[in-house]
Design a protein around this motif. Structure first.
Motif, PDB file in Angstrom:
ATOM      1  N   MET A  14      46.743  21.460  34.100  1.00  0.00           N
ATOM      2  CA  MET A  14      46.241  20.272  33.121  1.00  0.00           C
ATOM      3  C   MET A  14      45.056  20.709  32.461  1.00  0.00           C
ATOM      4  O   MET A  14      44.765  20.388  31.346  1.00  0.00           O
ATOM      5  N   THR A  15      43.815  21.220  33.197  1.00  0.00           N
ATOM      6  CA  THR A  15      42.932  21.748  32.377  1.00  0.00           C
ATOM      7  C   THR A  15      43.227  22.820  31.261  1.00  0.00           C
ATOM      8  O   THR A  15      42.801  22.746  30.201  1.00  0.00           O
ATOM      9  N   GLY A  16      44.252  23.558  31.528  1.00  0.00           N
ATOM     10  CA  GLY A  16      44.531  24.543  30.376  1.00  0.00           C
ATOM     11  C   GLY A  16      45.100  23.869  29.153  1.00  0.00           C
ATOM     12  O   GLY A  16      44.915  24.280  28.098  1.00  0.00           O
ATOM     13  N   ALA A  17      46.077  22.733  29.598  1.00  0.00           N
ATOM     14  CA  ALA A  17      46.616  22.000  28.510  1.00  0.00           C
ATOM     15  C   ALA A  17      45.465  21.293  27.737  1.00  0.00           C
ATOM     16  O   ALA A  17      45.584  21.234  26.492  1.00  0.00           O
ATOM     17  N   ALA A  18      44.560  20.863  28.445  1.00  0.00           N
ATOM     18  CA  ALA A  18      43.710  20.008  27.802  1.00  0.00           C
ATOM     19  C   ALA A  18      42.811  20.941  26.760  1.00  0.00           C
ATOM     20  O   ALA A  18      42.565  20.505  25.575  1.00  0.00           O
ATOM     21  N   LYS A  19      42.401  22.211  27.396  1.00  0.00           N
ATOM     22  CA  LYS A  19      41.877  23.098  26.478  1.00  0.00           C
ATOM     23  C   LYS A  19      42.613  23.414  25.319  1.00  0.00           C
ATOM     24  O   LYS A  19      41.985  23.595  24.281  1.00  0.00           O
ATOM     25  N   GLU A  20      43.923  23.739  25.655  1.00  0.00           N
ATOM     26  CA  GLU A  20      44.753  24.027  24.363  1.00  0.00           C
ATOM     27  C   GLU A  20      44.806  22.953  23.533  1.00  0.00           C
ATOM     28  O   GLU A  20      44.661  23.203  22.184  1.00  0.00           O
ATOM     29  N   ASP A  27      40.702  23.228  15.748  1.00  0.00           N
ATOM     30  CA  ASP A  27      41.114  24.431  14.903  1.00  0.00           C
ATOM     31  C   ASP A  27      40.202  25.672  15.745  1.00  0.00           C
ATOM     32  O   ASP A  27      39.747  26.817  14.925  1.00  0.00           O
ATOM     33  N   ASN A  28      40.102  25.749  16.878  1.00  0.00           N
ATOM     34  CA  ASN A  28      39.342  26.826  17.616  1.00  0.00           C
ATOM     35  C   ASN A  28      40.356  27.674  18.304  1.00  0.00           C
ATOM     36  O   ASN A  28      40.975  27.234  19.518  1.00  0.00           O
ATOM     37  N   GLY A  35      43.072  28.177  26.789  1.00  0.00           N
ATOM     38  CA  GLY A  35      43.900  27.073  27.530  1.00  0.00           C
ATOM     39  C   GLY A  35      45.561  27.626  27.743  1.00  0.00           C
ATOM     40  O   GLY A  35      45.841  27.309  28.998  1.00  0.00           O
ATOM     41  N   ALA A  36      45.927  28.156  27.035  1.00  0.00           N
ATOM     42  CA  ALA A  36      47.441  28.862  27.269  1.00  0.00           C
ATOM     43  C   ALA A  36      47.196  29.605  28.384  1.00  0.00           C
ATOM     44  O   ALA A  36      48.331  29.646  29.160  1.00  0.00           O
ATOM     45  N   THR A  37      46.446  30.468  28.234  1.00  0.00           N
ATOM     46  CA  THR A  37      46.397  31.607  29.288  1.00  0.00           C
ATOM     47  C   THR A  37      46.067  30.961  30.653  1.00  0.00           C
ATOM     48  O   THR A  37      46.922  31.484  31.825  1.00  0.00           O
ATOM     49  N   GLN A  38      45.132  29.830  30.794  1.00  0.00           N
ATOM     50  CA  GLN A  38      44.688  29.203  31.969  1.00  0.00           C
ATOM     51  C   GLN A  38      46.339  28.496  32.524  1.00  0.00           C
ATOM     52  O   GLN A  38      46.447  28.595  33.683  1.00  0.00           O
ATOM     53  N   GLN A  39      46.970  27.969  31.751  1.00  0.00           N
ATOM     54  CA  GLN A  39      48.184  27.340  32.018  1.00  0.00           C
ATOM     55  C   GLN A  39      49.205  28.430  32.771  1.00  0.00           C
ATOM     56  O   GLN A  39      49.586  28.194  33.580  1.00  0.00           O
ATOM     57  N   SER A  40      49.283  29.416  31.911  1.00  0.00           N
ATOM     58  CA  SER A  40      50.222  30.650  32.393  1.00  0.00           C
ATOM     59  C   SER A  40      49.790  30.998  33.779  1.00  0.00           C
ATOM     60  O   SER A  40      50.572  31.345  34.523  1.00  0.00           O
TER      61      SER A  40
END
Length: 63
Positions: A14-20, A27-28, A35-40
């Motif tokens: 969920m944290t990764g999804a929020a960051k993404e 546009d960062n 975020g994508a890496t954290q989710q993976s």
């Protein structure tokens, strides 16, 4: 897999999804990738713990 491990992995996802999403909105590209890496990573941990549990169950079935 314990409830605590499942909860930690879900929170990590969920944290990764929020960051993404924040990265998308601002546009960062760096935050989006983080975020994508954290989710993976959270999904890999969850899969590994599931495999570990399946191995334990298979071992117990043969006892």
């Amino acid at each position: 897999m314990s409830f605590t491990d499942k909860a930690k992995n879900k929170m990590e996802q969920m944290t990764g999804a929020a960051k993404e999403r924040i990265g998308d909105m601002t546009d960062n590209e760096s935050m989006r990738a983080e975020g994508a890496t954290q989710q993976s990573e959270a999904r890999v941990k969850q899969a590994g713990q599931g495999a570990k549990e399946a191995g334990k169950n298979a071992r117990d079935a043969f006892r």
